[in-house]
Every structure is written in structure tokens, then in C-alpha cells.
Design an enzyme around this catalytic site. Structure first.
Site, PDB file in Angstrom:
ATOM      1  N   ARG A 270       0.835  -1.204   0.000  1.00  0.00           N
ATOM      2  CA  ARG A 270       0.000   0.000   0.000  1.00  0.00           C
ATOM      3  C   ARG A 270       0.867   1.249   0.000  1.00  0.00           C
ATOM      4  O   ARG A 270       0.946   1.983  -0.976  1.00  0.00           O
ATOM      5  CB  ARG A 270      -0.955  -0.014   1.203  1.00  0.00           C
ATOM      6  CG  ARG A 270      -2.119   0.991   1.109  1.00  0.00           C
ATOM      7  CD  ARG A 270      -1.742   2.397   1.515  1.00  0.00           C
ATOM      8  NE  ARG A 270      -1.292   2.497   2.893  1.00  0.00           N
ATOM      9  CZ  ARG A 270      -0.791   3.604   3.424  1.00  0.00           C
ATOM     10  NH1 ARG A 270      -0.678   4.710   2.693  1.00  0.00           N
ATOM     11  NH2 ARG A 270      -0.380   3.633   4.671  1.00  0.00           N
ATOM     12  N   ASP A 271       1.563   1.485   1.077  1.00  0.00           N
ATOM     13  CA  ASP A 271       2.369   2.700   1.198  1.00  0.00           C
ATOM     14  C   ASP A 271       3.534   2.697   0.216  1.00  0.00           C
ATOM     15  O   ASP A 271       3.960   3.744  -0.267  1.00  0.00           O
ATOM     16  CB  ASP A 271       2.888   2.813   2.642  1.00  0.00           C
ATOM     17  CG  ASP A 271       3.357   4.214   2.982  1.00  0.00           C
ATOM     18  OD1 ASP A 271       3.329   5.093   2.103  1.00  0.00           O
ATOM     19  OD2 ASP A 271       3.747   4.445   4.136  1.00  0.00           O
TER      20      ASP A 271
ATOM     21  N   HIS B 178       4.893   3.829  12.714  1.00  0.00           N
ATOM     22  CA  HIS B 178       5.034   3.782  11.254  1.00  0.00           C
ATOM     23  C   HIS B 178       6.105   4.806  10.894  1.00  0.00           C
ATOM     24  O   HIS B 178       5.831   6.009  10.812  1.00  0.00           O
ATOM     25  CB  HIS B 178       3.691   4.123  10.605  1.00  0.00           C
ATOM     26  CG  HIS B 178       3.734   4.192   9.109  1.00  0.00           C
ATOM     27  ND1 HIS B 178       3.216   3.191   8.304  1.00  0.00           N
ATOM     28  CD2 HIS B 178       4.206   5.140   8.270  1.00  0.00           C
ATOM     29  CE1 HIS B 178       3.377   3.532   7.037  1.00  0.00           C
ATOM     30  NE2 HIS B 178       3.980   4.714   6.986  1.00  0.00           N
TER      31      HIS B 178
ATOM     32  N   CYS C  90       4.336   9.275   0.779  1.00  0.00           N
ATOM     33  CA  CYS C  90       3.014   9.831   0.535  1.00  0.00           C
ATOM     34  C   CYS C  90       3.037  10.701  -0.713  1.00  0.00           C
ATOM     35  O   CYS C  90       3.856  11.628  -0.814  1.00  0.00           O
ATOM     36  CB  CYS C  90       2.561  10.658   1.742  1.00  0.00           C
ATOM     37  SG  CYS C  90       1.006  11.531   1.493  1.00  0.00           S
TER      38      CYS C  90
ATOM     39  N   ASN D 298       9.685   4.097   3.548  1.00  0.00           N
ATOM     40  CA  ASN D 298       9.536   3.596   4.908  1.00  0.00           C
ATOM     41  C   ASN D 298      10.818   2.923   5.368  1.00  0.00           C
ATOM     42  O   ASN D 298      11.710   2.638   4.578  1.00  0.00           O
ATOM     43  CB  ASN D 298       8.415   2.545   4.950  1.00  0.00           C
ATOM     44  CG  ASN D 298       7.062   3.110   4.586  1.00  0.00           C
ATOM     45  OD1 ASN D 298       6.886   3.717   3.540  1.00  0.00           O
ATOM     46  ND2 ASN D 298       6.093   2.900   5.440  1.00  0.00           N
TER      47      ASN D 298
END
Length: 323
Positions: free
Chosen positions: A26-27, A218, A251, A260
Site C-alpha cells: 500500500r504505502d 510507522h 506519501c 519507509n
């Protein structure tokens, strides 16, 4: 001398189990320009599950116009081979997203709000108060479908538009989740502005005011201190961390966003520190290399390059110094 040798020969003490949640699908993919077909995503997810990763944030039910990379959410979820311990999550930023999630087999739906007004408007196209007002119906929709509502907070440790975020603003949002009976809250470091100092401060403030909140960190590695912040989180008793395959992520609605913390690097750190993750590091590394091939670009992971610490090499494979 003998005491030193004895200490070096002892394996790390057992420090308990850490929950590593994979968010790369997802991210990680949401910021990528190269689209991966649903079949290849499913193949990657099944490999992740086979490596021992039990918790995965598989996608987001965001508008396909906003994030075309995740337009295949339902198809991807439908193709996953679960194990008994598999727990699948998806981002559900609004009621429409929750209604889509309700028709799938996801276990958890992550509500989302930013801790800064500017980022919330950029990311969700609404103000913070509007997001809070919508939490109730989104959570109710998820619960009616047997899906656990989870809380997500973005730019907790700093906003790329507003700078430092007052911890009272983070506390207010966490309280809004708690008021709805949501006790799992992820603290998002959306653009890598977290430092050991502000990570410790936010965790201690939340724990002091909302002791029943179960915190997930996160973290992003934008400024190279992602794993240092993990160590602070561990010291403060956090036992849940998000990470992304190969260090993918960022993002699309925040300036300066990069990846990340890397799943393989995090698993290596935890295992070498005496924690259990249930994840086979070699298999996780193989997944990272597969993702790298699919995206056709080098990823940021370091352990995927060097291998585990005791991955030894034949002496005759390296030249001997002359002279």
C-alpha cells in the site's frame, strides 16, 4: 578478559515477540509510477505470507483517480492465500472506502487523519474536524461487516507544511479514536521528521493520558534515523512496527516524502537484538529482490544487499592483498 569472552559468546536474551506489519503493497506502491498488475501483486503477497509475515496492509480503498496504482484493491484481496495467522488490513479514508472494504475479506480497516490541518486537506481533501466527525459512521460500517476499525495518524512527528506538530494535537486525535472504542493507533512519520527525542515524547504523552492505547510506529527513513527511532520505540515498550519491502514508500501528497523503514532491515535488527518476529529473513530478502525486479529499479534495503550477519563467504572468492 574471561568475563568479556563469556559475554561475547552468549546469544541475545529473549526479549519477546514483535509484530512487524508489511505496508509496502500500500504505502510502497502508491507513490510508484510503474503499475504492477494485480496477479503479480498477489504473487508477492503470497510470498510475504509464506515468509512468516502475518500482518499486511494490502491496499487502500482510495479513489482510483487519486491513486491509480491501488485501483485493483478487491481483485488483489480476493487472490491472497491466507494462513491461520494472516491478518489483512486496508486503508479506509472515508465511508465510501469502508463500504467497498465491507465487501471483501479484509480483517482490519485503517481510518486516517493527519495531525496537521494542511496535510489533512492535501491528503484527504477535508479539514481535521470533518475527518473526526466522519469517524463514527466509518467505524460503524466496518464493524457491521465484521471488520475491526483501526486508527491511523499521519505527520505525527512533524508536518512538511507546518513544521513541528504539537503533541496535544496528536493526543486529541488519539482520544477521538479511543472515544469510538478504537484502541489500536498507528503513529505515522509520513515524511521522516521523527527523531529519537520527539518519538519518546509523543509515546510517553499518549501512554500517560491514554494508557489503553496500543501504539504502532510507522516510521520512514527519509533522514537516515528510522531504525534509531525503532530502538527508542522498543525502549518505550512499543511492540508493533510498520515496515515496507525493500524500503519502498512515501506519501504522494506530501513534499519530500521517501521510503519507509525497510522490512528486511527491521527484521534483521530485531532478530539480532533478541526479539522474535516469526519471519524468515532469507525469504523476506527474496521477496525484496522480486519486488526490485518487478519495479526495474534498485531498492533502498541494505540487508537485501549484504545478507544476514553470518552469511559467510569462501576465502578463495576474495583476492589476497599483495606486498
Amino acid at each position: 578478559m574471561n568475563q568479556v569472552l563469556a559475554a561475547e559468546s552468549v546469544a541475545p536474551a529473549a526479549n519477546g515477540r514483535i509484530q512487524v506489519t508489511e505496508v509496502g503493497m500500500r504505502d510502497g506502491l502508491q507513490i510508484e509510477s510503474r503499475l504492477i498488475p494485480a496477479e503479480q501483486k498477489i504473487d508477492l503477497l503470497n510470498d510475504m505470507i509464506a515468509s512468516g509475515i502475518s500482518h499486511i496492509e494490502v491496499t487502500s480503498f482510495v479513489s482510483p483517480k487519486a491513486v491509480p496504482q491501488l485501483a485493483d484493491a478487491e481483485q488483489v484481496i480476493g487472490g491472497i492465500r491466507r494462513r491461520e495467522d494472516t491478518y489483512l488490513m486496508a486503508l479506509v479514508p472515508n465511508l465510501r472506502a469502508a463500504e467497498r472494504a465491507a465487501n471483501t475479506s479484509v480483517d482490519g480497516g485503517v481510518l486516517l487523519c493527519s495531525a496537521s490541518e494542511t496535510h489533512n486537506r492535501k491528503n484527504l481533501n477535508r479539514g481535521i474536524d470533518e475527518s473526526i466527525a466522519a469517524f463514527g459512521e466509518v467505524a460503524a460500517c466496518l464493524r457491521a461487516a465484521g471488520i475491526e476499525p483501526l486508527g491511523g495518524l499521519a505527520v505525527v512527528f512533524g508536518c512538511p507544511f507546518e513544521g513541528d506538530v504539537p503533541v496535544r494535537d496528536v493526543l486529541r486525535l488519539a482520544q477521538s479514536y479511543a472515544d469510538l472504542g478504537i484502541h489500536h493507533v498507528t503513529l505515522g512519520d509520513t515524511t521522516g521528521m521523527a527523531t529519537p527525542v520527539n518519538v519518546r515524547n509523543v509515546i510517553r504523552t499518549l501512554r500517560g493520558e491514554l494508557p489503553d492505547i496500543d501504539i504502532t510506529l510507522h516510521l520512514h527513513n527519509t533522514r537516515g534515523v528510522g531504525l534509531a527511532n525503532v530502538l527508542v520505540g522498543l525502549e518505550e515498550g512499543v511492540r508493533r512496527f510498520d515496515a515496507s519491502v525493500g524500503g519502498l514508500g512515501g506519501c504522494p501528497f506530501a513534499a519530500g516524502a521517501t521510503g519507509n523503514i525497510c522490512t528486511e532491515d527491521l527484521v534483521y535488527l530485531l532478530q539480532e537484538s533478541g526479539y522474535e518476529t516469526g519471519i524468515d529473513l532469507d525469504k523476506a530478502i527474496a521477496v525484496a529482490h522480486k519486488m526490485e525486479r518487478l519495479l526495474e529499479k534498485p531498492l533502498a534495503g541494505q540487508v537485501m544487499r549484504a545478507g544476514p550477519r553470518l552469511a559467510l563467504h569462501a576465502a578463495d572468492a576474495v583476492r589476497t592483498a599483495a606486498g
